[in-house]
Design an enzyme around this catalytic site. Structure first.
Site, short mmCIF file in Angstrom:
data_model
loop_
_atom_site.label_atom_id
_atom_site.label_comp_id
_atom_site.label_asym_id
_atom_site.label_seq_id
_atom_site.Cartn_x
_atom_site.Cartn_y
_atom_site.Cartn_z
N SER A 215 0.83 -1.28 -0.09
CA SER A 215 0.10 -0.02 0.02
C SER A 215 0.63 1.23 -0.02
O SER A 215 1.91 1.16 0.31
CB SER A 215 -0.83 0.10 1.19
N LYS A 216 0.32 2.23 -0.14
CA LYS A 216 1.04 3.70 -0.06
C LYS A 216 1.77 3.78 1.38
O LYS A 216 2.88 4.30 1.01
CB LYS A 216 -0.09 4.66 -0.59
#
Ligand code: GLU
Length: 518
Positions: free
Chosen positions: A266-267
């Site tokens: 994920s970011k």
């Protein structure tokens, strides 16, 4: 494979910047299309207007361009025969298919309100269950299966909002062959009655992508693994529309995992561990939050796509460095792994380093010129900005960096005289006996007419011999005096590039500055 022309689509939703997992889906689709001499197209799936993010569509287009995987048809790439390619603009096309399914008994109208659905979900949650609108519940709900024809007509006439849902049969086995996973089977009882058409007349993804894939003559649909649970509903929809023999072959790609393999990349992982998860910088239009991209970090697009291609696929040979054309030739969708692919940020840098080494030094020199001029305050006519000088500097620096943009910092001594010297190494190596040698070397350099690498090397060796020194005793000191650092690019290459007289000047300064301290 059928005899139809291969047509593969990339169909992102413009809900934010394209994650590198999304770029990988586009890349595999591109590679597959190229390998089979087919078409690659971009369709924008923007039917969920609540998740629309301004700028996201342009970001997707720009990212594909930067990666060098431009579609030959679709939004932003010249409309083809199936325009428009933005689903919101195709809205009037979908209803007829939903209605056809209702007429044929494969779909139904559901009048349940949002509040009623919420209440059902809450009751289920209280019983530690999840509510599903499916073959087990639909006969207890407010829909055209439980209402009389008159009641349905009256509800419509009264302007009641309704959706159209797929009527998934009970106790049926739904199978299909996934290009990556082979035969996949589902029992229809785990498949819910997906909404096909929403109350506002907008189709959902589930209907829209099927209608579009059919009308756009798509032969292969490559998408993320998160769509696998929805696939049985999609297979049924094709069947019920009478299009099963035109159904594209599906390939569900494995997830991209965090570097430690624990969960989806994920970011936040990128922020935490210091690597980008997006192809290019993105600034969130509502929060203003900035996310960094591979492009701006200095990655070469060919390295980025090479790295991405290997996240879930490999050709089964030793070769790891591929151009895009080579990837297209080597790629087999059947070789894509089933298991999630762990992202390794160090390996990403390694790919960049390898591609950088293959890149023509003159091209790198050209793209570095402005950065070098600015960083060292050089005027446009400075000899250090000449093609010849910069190209040679790049050749020397290439084996020592992973990114082009590191070159001016790592090789600063090629552009300006050092201001500091590695004193610890000088203190260790320095002997006052070396003074006559360095004085002589400086004078030799100052008087040198030939400046090429071989002559400079010879001058050094002859001076060593004249002072009864082994080159190994003074080599590192010479390097530090000229560059300030105890390690760096090829020594004689560096001396030749700087030129004998510049070396003489630097030796004078270094002897004064550094040796006095020792
Ligand atoms: N719009 C879908 C998404 O962004 C596309 C899935 C597909 O390729 O069918 O995930």
């Amino acid at each position: 494979m059928s005899l139809r022309r291969v047509r593969v689509r990339f169909a992102p939703s413009p809900t934010g910047p394209l994650h590198m997992g999304g770029v990988r889906t586009a890349l595999y689709s591109y590679l597959f299309a190229k390998k089979h001499g087919g078409d690659f197209l971009l369709r924008i799936e923007d039917t969920d207007q609540t998740r629309f993010v301004p700028g996201a569509e342009q970001y997707i287009i720009d990212s594909l361009k930067w990666c060098g995987i431009a579609p030959n048809e679709g939004v932003g790439f010249g409309d083809g025969p199936h325009a428009p390619y933005r689903q919101s603009e195709r809205k009037p096309m979908y209803r007829q298919y939903a209605e056809q399914l209702v007429r044929d008994g494969y779909a139904y109208l559901a009048f349940d309100t949002a509040e009623e659905m919420d209440a059902l979900r809450k009751v289920a949650e209280a019983n530690k269950q999840t509510f599903a609108y499916d073959s087990s519940s639909r006969l207890h709900l407010r829909n055209s299966l439980t209402m009389t024809q008159e009641a349905v007509e009256a509800a419509i006439a009264a302007g009641e909002n309704y959706v159209i849902r797929l009527k998934v049969p009970r106790d049926e086995e739904i199978r299909f062959t996934d290009l990556i996973r082979g035969e996949v089977k589902f029992n229809s009882n785990v498949v819910d009655d997906k909404v096909l058409l929403k109350g506002d007349g907008m189709p959902t993804y589930h209907l829209a992508h099927i209608v579009d894939d059919y009308l756009m003559e798509i032969t292969h649909a490559i998408r993320g693994e998160e769509w696998l649970p929805s696939a049985p509903g999609h297979i049924l929809t094709y069947r019920y529309l009478g299009w099963e023999d035109q159904m594209p072959a599906y390939a569900h790609l494995p997830l991209l995992l965090k570097p430690d393999g624990n969960g989806k990349l994920s970011k936040r992982d990128g922020d935490r561990l210091g690597f980008p998860v997006f192809p290019m910088d993105w600034s969130d239009p509502s929060s203003g939050e900035l996310s960094s991209g591979y492009k701006e970090r200095g990655y070469l697009p060919e390295a980025f796509v090479n790295m991405l291609a290997f996240l879930g696929w490999n050709p089964g040979t030793e070769q790891e460095i591929f151009s895009l054309e080579e990837l297209a030739a080597a790629f087999h969708i059947e070789q894509v792994q089933h298991a999630g692919a762990k992202f390794d940020p160090e390996k990403a840098k390694w790919f960049n380093e390898q591609h950088l080494r293959q890149l023509d030094a003159g091209i790198i020199a050209h793209s570095l010129r402005a950065q070098v001029a600015e960083q060292f305050g050089l005027s446009a006519d400075d000899a250090k900005l000449s093609d010849a000088y910069l190209t040679k500097a790049v050749e020397l620096l290439k084996p020592r960096v992973q990114f082009e943009n590191e070159m001016p910092r790592v090789g600063s001594y090629l552009f300006e005289a050092p201001k500091e010297f590695d004193q610890a190494v000088i203190d260790k190596k320095w002997k006052p006996d070396y003074i006559p040698f360095f004085e002589a070397l400086k004078d030799t350099f100052a008087a040198a007419s030939a400046q090429d690498e071989a002559s400079i090397k010879l001058q050094f060796e002859e001076t060593c011999a004249a002072h009864h020194l082994k080159p190994g005793e003074v080599l590192q000191l010479l390097r530090i005096f000229v560059s300030g650092q105890s390690g760096g690019v090829d020594l004689f290459g560096m001396l030749a590039l700087l030129g004998a007289s510049e070396c003489a000047n630097r030796l004078t300064a270094a002897m004064e500055h550094a040796v006095k301290k020792a």
